[in-house]
Design an enzyme around this catalytic site. Structure first.
Site, PDB file in Angstrom:
ATOM      1  N   ASN A  88     -16.470-130.559 -61.596  1.00 42.82           N
ATOM      2  CA  ASN A  88     -17.805-131.114 -61.470  1.00 42.82           C
ATOM      3  C   ASN A  88     -18.204-130.858 -60.020  1.00 42.82           C
ATOM      4  OD1 ASN A  88     -19.801-133.394 -60.788  1.00 42.82           O
ATOM      5  ND2 ASN A  88     -19.641-133.566 -63.011  1.00 42.82           N
ATOM      6  N   SER A  89     -19.240-130.048 -59.830  1.00 46.10           N
ATOM      7  CA  SER A  89     -19.521-129.480 -58.509  1.00 46.10           C
ATOM      8  C   SER A  89     -20.027-130.497 -57.504  1.00 46.10           C
ATOM      9  CB  SER A  89     -20.540-128.344 -58.646  1.00 46.10           C
ATOM     10  OG  SER A  89     -20.031-127.288 -59.421  1.00 46.10           O
ATOM     11  N   LEU A  90     -19.962-130.108 -56.247  1.00 40.14           N
ATOM     12  CA  LEU A  90     -20.485-130.875 -55.119  1.00 40.14           C
ATOM     13  C   LEU A  90     -21.945-131.233 -55.388  1.00 40.14           C
ATOM     14  CD1 LEU A  90     -19.664-131.434 -51.963  1.00 40.14           C
ATOM     15  CD2 LEU A  90     -21.051-129.398 -51.565  1.00 40.14           C
TER      16      LEU A  90
END
Length: 374
Positions: A82-84
């Site tokens: 789950n990206s930045l």
């Protein structure tokens, strides 16, 4: 968001699509400015730590080693996340979606980005392609909890999803070495492609491309630095050193020279990107010693050429060995000096053109291509 990445027009979407609905119970929190992962956090063992990670501006690794990793420890290679959050929203700003736009996403991951897009342009206008069937199943479950229903299909993202084309916008949440031709073919004229783009040598930045009116070309600039997981079908092999010696003993007839260029100067993220633009089909490894000394190993993908540059702190001249038809250190040094002679321009001065003939990196204008050293 403290970073300022969350603009006011995306705030309602952020509030309507909570990140926590798209984060599994077990995560490996990362850091904001690098690729390091911290030990596992389990929601049911430490709910406060889990929630603290979810609502921090950090990436969260959710899968290792294409799903082959098991247990609490770190795996070898992160393969889904789950990206930045700040990167998610700045990329969405680059995408510049409008009401009713048809959007193709490459790399569903946990489904959060697809949900944000679906809230903005409508479920029926979003298609998200995920290669890993297990990851796709998890994303669909997450989307269901969030009451969002974009199309999630299991397929090779390089091929896009032609059945719902043409698209007005395309966003990739995995990095690429080459923009796949199908992405360009499935875009409407004037459409926008936003993707993390890296070189085989190293370095990566977000590129924002606009498709030409006749649909035959896409062109644009880089907008920010990034560090995404590579799309699986463009991962490159890293042969072992023994394959380069071809049965001989080191130095295997290599030519010895010296250089005044410090090997560490070639190792920055932007420096790697620029070098990779000019030195194709090559990569590096580092052999670390005591007191900060190390050997920088350079390799050609075809296993025919290699080079070493020995870095010893406080020295002003460094020993180099090169072997094979390509003089890899000479290529790296030439690419670095080309950049340095132009006052080391930053990523925003670089751009990319993609056409049926291939892709070309350039500096400032498309008629100023980054020179190829090989």
């Amino acid at each position: 968001m403290a970073s300022g990445a969350l603009s006011s027009d995306w705030l309602p979407t952020f509030n309507a699509v909570p990140r926590e609905l798209f984060v599994p119970d077990r995560i490996w929190p990362g850091i904001a400015d690098g690729t390091k992962q911290n030990p596992v956090v389990d929601r049911w063992e430490d709910a406060a730590a889990w929630r603290g990670a979810v609502y921090s501006d950090i990436p969260l690794t959710t899968q290792w080693d294409d799903g082959d990793h098991d247990g609490d420890g770190l795996g070898t290679t992160p393969s889904s996340s789950n990206s930045l959050p700040s990167m998610v929203f700045t990329m969405l700003q680059d995408l510049d979606v409008r009401p009713g736009d048809r959007v193709l996403e490459i790399g569903t991951g946990t489904g959060w980005n697809a949900a944000l897009l679906a809230h903005r342009v409508g479920d029926a206008n979003v298609v998200s392609v995920e290669f890993d069937a297990e990851v796709a199943r998890g994303a669909k479950a997450n989307l269901g909890r969030a009451r969002r229903d974009p199309a999630v299909v299991v397929a090779d993202g390089r091929a896009g999803w032609v059945m719902r084309s043409p698209y007005d916008r395309l966003i990739a949440t995995c990095s690429v070495l080459e923009i796949p031709p199908a992405w360009l073919e499935q875009m409407a004229p004037g459409g926008v492609i936003v993707a993390p783009f890296g070189t085989e040598y190293g370095g990566e930045h977000i590129v924002q491309l606009t498709v030409s009116g006749d649909g035959t070309e896409a062109r644009g600039r880089f907008t920010r630095s990034s560090a995404f997981m590579r799309i699986r079908q463009q991962r490159t092999e890293r042969p072992l050193f023994a394959e380069y010696l071809h049965g001989a003993k080191w130095p295997a007839g290599a030519t010895r020279t010296t250089t005044k260029l410090r090997p560490p100067d070639t190792g920055g993220w932007l420096a790697q990107f620029v070098i990779g633009a000019g030195v194709p089909a090559a990569f590096w490894r580092r052999e670390q010693y005591e007191n900060g000394a190390y050997t920088l190993w350079l390799y050609s993908r075809d296993t025919l050429s290699w080079a070493t540059a020995d870095h010893i702190p406080d020295r002003t001249e460094y020993e180099v060995y090169q072997s094979g038809p390509r003089k890899l250190w000479d290529e790296v040094e030439a690419a670095y000096h080309w950049w340095a002679e132009r006052d080391r321009p930053s990523y925003e001065r670089f751009g990319l053109t993609v056409s049926p003939d291939g892709q070309q990196l350039w500096l400032d204008t498309p008629d100023n291509p980054v020179p190829q050293q090989h």
